[in-house]
Each structure stands twice: as structure tokens, then as C-alpha cells.
Design a protein around this motif. Sequence first.
Motif, PDB file in Angstrom:
ATOM      1  N   UNK A   1      49.433  40.833  27.867  1.00 45.72           N
ATOM      2  CA  UNK A   1      48.857  40.371  29.138  1.00 45.72           C
ATOM      3  C   UNK A   1      48.469  38.903  29.066  1.00 45.72           C
ATOM      4  N   UNK A   2      47.862  38.483  27.953  1.00 49.34           N
ATOM      5  CA  UNK A   2      47.464  37.083  27.774  1.00 49.34           C
ATOM      6  C   UNK A   2      47.989  36.616  26.429  1.00 49.34           C
ATOM      7  N   UNK A   3      48.731  35.528  26.441  1.00 47.63           N
ATOM      8  CA  UNK A   3      49.309  34.969  25.218  1.00 47.63           C
ATOM      9  C   UNK A   3      48.923  33.506  25.132  1.00 47.63           C
ATOM     10  N   UNK A   4      48.422  33.119  23.958  1.00 47.69           N
ATOM     11  CA  UNK A   4      48.043  31.731  23.703  1.00 47.69           C
ATOM     12  C   UNK A   4      48.890  31.220  22.550  1.00 47.69           C
ATOM     13  N   UNK A   5      49.581  30.112  22.768  1.00 44.90           N
ATOM     14  CA  UNK A   5      50.271  29.413  21.699  1.00 44.90           C
ATOM     15  C   UNK A   5      49.312  28.335  21.226  1.00 44.90           C
TER      16      UNK A   5
ATOM     17  N   UNK B   1      38.044  31.003  22.645  1.00 45.07           N
ATOM     18  CA  UNK B   1      36.637  31.418  22.840  1.00 45.07           C
ATOM     19  C   UNK B   1      36.352  31.712  24.306  1.00 45.07           C
ATOM     20  N   UNK B   2      36.946  30.952  25.209  1.00 48.14           N
ATOM     21  CA  UNK B   2      36.775  31.208  26.637  1.00 48.14           C
ATOM     22  C   UNK B   2      37.232  32.623  26.968  1.00 48.14           C
ATOM     23  N   UNK B   3      38.422  32.969  26.530  1.00 57.07           N
ATOM     24  CA  UNK B   3      38.943  34.306  26.827  1.00 57.07           C
ATOM     25  C   UNK B   3      38.111  35.393  26.155  1.00 57.07           C
ATOM     26  N   UNK B   4      37.768  35.199  24.898  1.00 58.49           N
ATOM     27  CA  UNK B   4      36.957  36.205  24.202  1.00 58.49           C
ATOM     28  C   UNK B   4      35.595  36.364  24.868  1.00 58.49           C
ATOM     29  N   UNK B   5      35.016  35.277  25.338  1.00 58.96           N
ATOM     30  CA  UNK B   5      33.740  35.320  26.044  1.00 58.96           C
ATOM     31  C   UNK B   5      33.821  36.073  27.362  1.00 58.96           C
TER      32      UNK B   5
ATOM     33  N   UNK C   1      35.709  38.703  27.651  1.00 55.52           N
ATOM     34  CA  UNK C   1      36.098  40.071  27.313  1.00 55.52           C
ATOM     35  C   UNK C   1      37.598  40.276  27.251  1.00 55.52           C
ATOM     36  N   UNK C   2      38.341  39.197  27.217  1.00 59.98           N
ATOM     37  CA  UNK C   2      39.801  39.244  27.130  1.00 59.98           C
ATOM     38  C   UNK C   2      40.191  38.921  25.694  1.00 59.98           C
ATOM     39  N   UNK C   3      41.090  39.706  25.153  1.00 60.74           N
ATOM     40  CA  UNK C   3      41.535  39.474  23.778  1.00 60.74           C
ATOM     41  C   UNK C   3      43.011  39.085  23.795  1.00 60.74           C
ATOM     42  N   UNK C   4      43.275  37.785  23.809  1.00 60.57           N
ATOM     43  CA  UNK C   4      44.667  37.329  23.913  1.00 60.57           C
ATOM     44  C   UNK C   4      45.435  37.533  22.621  1.00 60.57           C
ATOM     45  N   UNK C   5      46.733  37.625  22.766  1.00 67.22           N
ATOM     46  CA  UNK C   5      47.615  37.556  21.613  1.00 67.22           C
ATOM     47  C   UNK C   5      47.783  36.075  21.305  1.00 67.22           C
TER      48      UNK C   5
ATOM     49  N   UNK D   1      44.109  25.781  32.529  1.00 71.22           N
ATOM     50  CA  UNK D   1      43.288  26.974  32.300  1.00 71.22           C
ATOM     51  C   UNK D   1      41.856  26.704  32.755  1.00 71.22           C
ATOM     52  N   UNK D   2      41.315  25.548  32.379  1.00 64.57           N
ATOM     53  CA  UNK D   2      39.938  25.219  32.770  1.00 64.57           C
ATOM     54  C   UNK D   2      39.824  25.029  34.281  1.00 64.57           C
ATOM     55  N   UNK D   3      40.812  24.420  34.902  1.00 66.67           N
ATOM     56  CA  UNK D   3      40.795  24.248  36.355  1.00 66.67           C
ATOM     57  C   UNK D   3      40.805  25.619  37.045  1.00 66.67           C
ATOM     58  N   UNK D   4      41.622  26.545  36.538  1.00 63.87           N
ATOM     59  CA  UNK D   4      41.669  27.892  37.108  1.00 63.87           C
ATOM     60  C   UNK D   4      40.341  28.615  36.906  1.00 63.87           C
ATOM     61  N   UNK D   5      39.715  28.393  35.770  1.00 58.77           N
ATOM     62  CA  UNK D   5      38.409  29.009  35.493  1.00 58.77           C
ATOM     63  C   UNK D   5      37.349  28.448  36.445  1.00 58.77           C
ATOM     64  N   UNK D   6      37.336  27.148  36.624  1.00 62.19           N
ATOM     65  CA  UNK D   6      36.327  26.501  37.471  1.00 62.19           C
ATOM     66  C   UNK D   6      36.522  26.861  38.946  1.00 62.19           C
TER      67      UNK D   6
END
Length: 135
Positions: A37-41, A54-58, A60-64, A114-119
Motif C-alpha cells: 500500500x505504501x512504498x518508500x525508496x 517517521x511521518x508514516x509510522x507516526x 500508524x502506517x507501516x510502509x515497505x 509528501x509534506x504538501x499532501x500532509x499539510x
Amino acid sequence: MQYGAAAEQAWYMPAAAPVPMVEGAVARVERLASESAVVVFSVSSCCMCHAVKRLFCGMGVHPTVHELDLDPRGRELERALARLVGYGGPAAASPPVVPVVFIGGKLVGAMDRVMAAHINGSLVPLLKEAGALWL
């Protein structure tokens, strides 16, 4: 006699061994991006990569996470990621490629996107749609 024996034994052998199809870097990135669902390179020593993880883990999302510096084909994948996010200039002039985030198999982009989408509040709906967040 030797010639006949060698020819007799070789009749069943293919003329050339089939060459396995080597997956291209962009195809590999796309395949890896679609597997979760979420992949970080990322690069393990990159502070911006750490921040996005850390943003995703905070949340509650656990990216691959694919650490490019630990992958034997990491440089090749990094060049493919640069093409996908639109960094095409010389290495000295282009910004760092990582982190690059995919949500639901779709490219979100680098840290700025990612930060723009979060904000602006669009990150949570993306995560929910991808099945990464159940709030």
C-alpha cells in the motif's frame, strides 16, 4: 570416434542457452511500488528519508521501505526514480532523489510532495484509499 561421440551426446543440447529477461530499472521500481500500500525508496543515511518514514509510522502506517544503498542495483533504481519524478539534469545540479513515495502503486513524489499532501490534508485520504490507514 571422439567426434562421433561428442556429436552423439550433444544432439539434445540447445544451441544457445536461453538468456533470462533482465527486468529494467523502471519496471522493477513499478513492480516494487505496486506490491504494498505504501512504498518508500530510501537511503539509510538520509535524514529526509528518516523523516518521511517517521511521518508514516507516526500516523500508524507501516510502509515497505527499499533502502537503495543496500541494494546491489540501487544506483540503477535511483536513476530510474529520478526519471520518474522528473529530475533529469546533471547530478550536481539536480536535487537528491530520495525519498520517493508511492501510495497505492501511484507515485506521490519526493519529500516536498509528501509534506504538501500532509499539510493540505490530502495524504490521509490517499492512505485510506490504498488500504494503509483504517481511521
